[in-house]
Write a protein that holds these residues in place. Structure first.
Motif, PDB file in Angstrom:
ATOM      1  N   PRO A 195       0.830  -1.207   0.000  1.00 19.30           N
ATOM      2  CA  PRO A 195       0.000   0.000   0.000  1.00 19.30           C
ATOM      3  C   PRO A 195       0.867   1.261   0.000  1.00 19.30           C
ATOM      4  O   PRO A 195       2.101   1.186   0.004  1.00 19.30           O
ATOM      5  N   VAL A 199       2.630   4.031  -4.159  1.00 18.48           N
ATOM      6  CA  VAL A 199       2.130   2.881  -4.923  1.00 18.48           C
ATOM      7  C   VAL A 199       0.903   3.287  -5.730  1.00 18.48           C
ATOM      8  O   VAL A 199       0.768   2.938  -6.919  1.00 18.48           O
ATOM      9  N   LEU A 200       0.006   4.024  -5.117  1.00 19.72           N
ATOM     10  CA  LEU A 200      -1.203   4.479  -5.807  1.00 19.72           C
ATOM     11  C   LEU A 200      -0.852   5.355  -7.002  1.00 19.72           C
ATOM     12  O   LEU A 200      -1.395   5.166  -8.107  1.00 19.72           O
ATOM     13  N   ALA A 205      -1.035  -0.748  -7.419  1.00 16.59           N
ATOM     14  CA  ALA A 205      -1.827  -1.320  -6.324  1.00 16.59           C
ATOM     15  C   ALA A 205      -2.488  -2.631  -6.742  1.00 16.59           C
ATOM     16  O   ALA A 205      -2.716  -2.886  -7.924  1.00 16.59           O
ATOM     17  N   ASN A 206      -2.758  -3.464  -5.746  1.00 21.99           N
ATOM     18  CA  ASN A 206      -3.520  -4.700  -5.942  1.00 21.99           C
ATOM     19  C   ASN A 206      -2.928  -5.608  -7.014  1.00 21.99           C
ATOM     20  O   ASN A 206      -3.644  -6.219  -7.820  1.00 21.99           O
ATOM     21  N   VAL A 280      -5.916   2.617  -0.649  1.00 22.38           N
ATOM     22  CA  VAL A 280      -4.500   2.236  -0.686  1.00 22.38           C
ATOM     23  C   VAL A 280      -3.611   3.275   0.001  1.00 22.38           C
ATOM     24  O   VAL A 280      -2.567   2.925   0.562  1.00 22.38           O
ATOM     25  N   ASP A 281      -4.025   4.532  -0.024  1.00 27.50           N
ATOM     26  CA  ASP A 281      -3.183   5.589   0.551  1.00 27.50           C
ATOM     27  C   ASP A 281      -3.667   6.037   1.928  1.00 27.50           C
ATOM     28  O   ASP A 281      -3.375   7.165   2.360  1.00 27.50           O
ATOM     29  N   CYS A 285      -2.018   2.533   5.933  1.00 26.39           N
ATOM     30  CA  CYS A 285      -1.367   2.018   4.721  1.00 26.39           C
ATOM     31  C   CYS A 285      -0.021   2.699   4.521  1.00 26.39           C
ATOM     32  O   CYS A 285       0.987   2.044   4.200  1.00 26.39           O
ATOM     33  N   TYR A 289       3.903   1.233   4.329  1.00 22.32           N
ATOM     34  CA  TYR A 289       4.871   1.544   3.262  1.00 22.32           C
ATOM     35  C   TYR A 289       6.137   2.164   3.848  1.00 22.32           C
ATOM     36  O   TYR A 289       7.260   1.761   3.508  1.00 22.32           O
ATOM     37  N   TYR A 336      -1.155  -6.390   4.667  1.00 25.91           N
ATOM     38  CA  TYR A 336      -1.323  -6.452   3.215  1.00 25.91           C
ATOM     39  C   TYR A 336      -2.668  -7.077   2.873  1.00 25.91           C
ATOM     40  O   TYR A 336      -2.989  -8.175   3.355  1.00 25.91           O
ATOM     41  N   ARG A 339      -7.085  -3.287  -1.494  1.00 26.75           N
ATOM     42  CA  ARG A 339      -7.642  -2.017  -1.049  1.00 26.75           C
ATOM     43  C   ARG A 339      -8.120  -1.201  -2.246  1.00 26.75           C
ATOM     44  O   ARG A 339      -7.569  -1.321  -3.349  1.00 26.75           O
ATOM     45  N   ASP A 341      -8.374   1.367  -5.037  1.00 25.84           N
ATOM     46  CA  ASP A 341      -7.392   2.219  -5.690  1.00 25.84           C
ATOM     47  C   ASP A 341      -8.020   3.126  -6.741  1.00 25.84           C
ATOM     48  O   ASP A 341      -7.318   3.878  -7.424  1.00 25.84           O
TER      49      ASP A 341
END
Length: 571
Positions: A195, A199-200, A205-206, A280-281, A285, A289, A336, A339, A341
């Protein structure tokens, strides 16, 4: 009591480690019996054992290493030539234990991350592969239905190595309902579900869900050459695999088409459905990260995500595993998991379900009676109601008020006899509040969430059939009861060849063929008719020697509370 707890904890740890090792490889004699299938990318050579053909470790994507680490899967287009698929295939990098935390788990985590252990368990980043198992002698024009398996493991561990479907495939043949079994390998832990806002922003993500999706696309492109019918695919998963099944239904707001055709037509979810999740953010999360970045020595890097991609394998593995794991105190508060996105998962899965933004297909969904016991073994300090409230508040839902958690806990009877393992009186309470915590964790992640999901599905798609169940076949097992993942032993492997194993496998095999569990061998005689859930909201309750219908209305006060607080009780 402490000795009982520590012994049980040790047994759980050892069982988890044992399950993580690959299944025994075929003997030399069995490997000598080979078979092959030609697909566009090459000749896939498999093995034959017990009248089942096995093709393991077939690559479907480029190795997600180097600059492709923490990137969406890239379809494999290069030739495989003559490919040896006689084994079970590799495992993606695993998170058995956190490399941080208490001394025992940290030591185990660092030990398991050594190259020797990784080699023994077949771990490699180049792991995006498929495993196909079919009845011996299946012809390319057989058009058999396909059962697509997504393994569980808390989105932290697992692989197709752990699931040999030979007995299931053989049972299909013996019932006159042959099918092809396919399992997909997908990235787990920090490799597949990292996350964070970085990453977003990167569109990374995912990744584990995208791996699963590409595996489904591989089935559409190739399974007919193995004798399967790409228009008759049922997706099936357990635990994180079951959660993934719904996520596959909800990906891209329910668009499950590929080249103009549906990727699957039916779904089975064992112990898992929707997980209300923050984006994700989200704050927690980002904490995950940042912890990984620091552990990898990337905190000072201008491009921290790029630094993680450039890190050597062991450094990144240790860093990814430095956050809390499921086999520990924080339990189901997963570091993990899938989530929202905004693209792959456009919203929290529960919101998508309520809005009908998912591929509505016939489904079977159910739970073990005591889902929460396995996840409540690690918290012996929870000895009072106040400590129980604080644990659930601070570990699972720190963004809500404490009063919100007080309200939830108050819906659960404080007496020991009311807790899980259920129906065991005052026994099995290995520490004060164990049985109450087990009841709550089992309900909020699995059992009552399943009922809430079914209500949402019925409201959004009243014409789509669904069947539901509760397994009680291990009632009486000390401390654990009918525990989470016990269905892998009973249903998947049929370790105990009792009524439960025979009945559930028969219902499932019939469902794979007809999208209706009724009609299997012996149904209507040996096995009772299974009504749709919407007819009278009844569960099929499975015991080791019988089954019966059970009203799906237990712990209704807790369900109402969870439903009314769904928007805030998110992981």
């Amino acid at each position: 009591m402490y000795k009982v707890f520590t012994s049980l904890l040790s047994a759980t740890v050892l069982a988890s480690l044992a399950a993580a090792f690959p299944a025994p490889s075929p003997t030399l004699e069995e490997r000598a019996a080979k078979t092959s299938v030609v697909i566009p990318q090459g000749t896939i050579v498999g093995s034959v054992s017990n009248n089942v053909e096995n093709y393991g470790g077939i690559p479907f994507a480029q190795a997600p290493v180097g600059k492709l680490r923490l990137k969406p899967p890239q379809r494999l287009t290069s030739s495989l030539g003559t490919f040896d698929a006689t084994g079970a295939g590799p495992s993606c990098p695993q998170m058995f234990f956190s490399t941080e935390g208490d001394l025992i788990t940290a030591v185990l985590g660092n030990l398991i991350n050594t190259p020797l252990f990784q080699t023994v368990t077949g771990q490699t980043e180049d792991c995006l592969t498929m495993r196909v198992q079919r009845p011996k002698g299946t012809k390319a024009d057989a058009k058999l239905p396909v059962l697509f398996w997504i393994f569980g493991g808390g989105f932290e561990l697992g692989s197709p190595q752990m699931y040999d479907a030979s007995s299931l495939v053989s049972n299909g043949v013996s019932q006159g309902k042959p099918f092809i079994f396919v399992s997909v390998n997908y990235r787990v832990g920090g490799f597949g579900f990292m996350p964070g806002k970085e990453v977003l922003a990167d569109g990374a993500a995912n990744l584990g869900l995208l791996d699963q999706r590409m595996g489904l696309e591989w089935v559409q492109d190739n399974i007919a050459l193995f004798g399967g019918d790409p228009e008759k695919v049922t997706i099936w998963g357990e635990s994180a695999g079951a959660i993934s099944v719904f996520d596959q239904m909800a990906l891209y707001n329910g668009n499950n088409t590929y080249k103009g055709k549906k990727l699957f037509r039916a779904a089975i979810m064992n112990s898992g459905s929707v997980v209300p999740a923050q984006p994700v953010d989200c704050g927690r999360c980002q904490d995950t990260y940042n912890t990984v970045v620091k552990a990898a020595g990337c905190a000072a890097a201008k491009d921290t995500l790029g630094c993680l991609r450039d890190a050597d394998y062991k450094t990144f593995l240790n860093a990814a595993n430095s956050v809390p794991g499921i086999l520990g105190y924080t339990s189901v508060s997963l570091s993990y998991l899938p989530r929202p996105d905004g693209v792959v998962l456009t919203d929290s899965p529960d919101v998508l379900a309520l809005g009908g933004k998912y591929a509505a297909v016939p489904m079977i969904i159910g739970d073990q009676e005591d889902e929460g016991t396995l996840f409540s073994l690690f918290q012996p300090n929870i000895t009072t109601t106040d400590k129980l409230v604080d644990y659930i508040w601070k570990v699972l839902f720190p963004d809500v008020t404490r009063d919100d958690i007080v309200g939830l806990v108050n819906t659960y009877d404080s007496s020991v006899a009311a807790g899980s393992p259920f129906n065991t009186g005052d026994f099995n309470n290995i520490y004060p509040q164990f049985k109450r915590l087990a009841a709550i964790l089992g309900d909020i992640v699995f059992t009552l969430t399943r009922r809430i999901f079914l209500e949402s599905a019925l409201a959004a798609n009243p014409g789509v059939p669904a069947w539901s169940y509760l397994s009680s076949y291990d009632r009486g097992t000390p401390v654990l009861g009918t525990f989470h993942a016990s269905d892998i032993l009973q249903v998947f492997y049929g370790v105990l060849p009792n009524y439960a194993s025979r009945a559930i496998q028969s219902y499932y095999i019939s469902f794979v063929h007809t999208m209706d569990p009724n009609g299997g061998t012996g149904a209507g005689a040996d096995f009772a008719p299974w009504p749709q859930w919407k007819e009278s909201r009844q569960l099929m309750q499975f015991w080791n020697n019988r089954s019966n219908l059970l009203a799906d209305d237990f712990r209704s006060e807790s369900q109402k509370y969870l439903s009314s607080h769904a928007s805030v009780l998110v992981i």
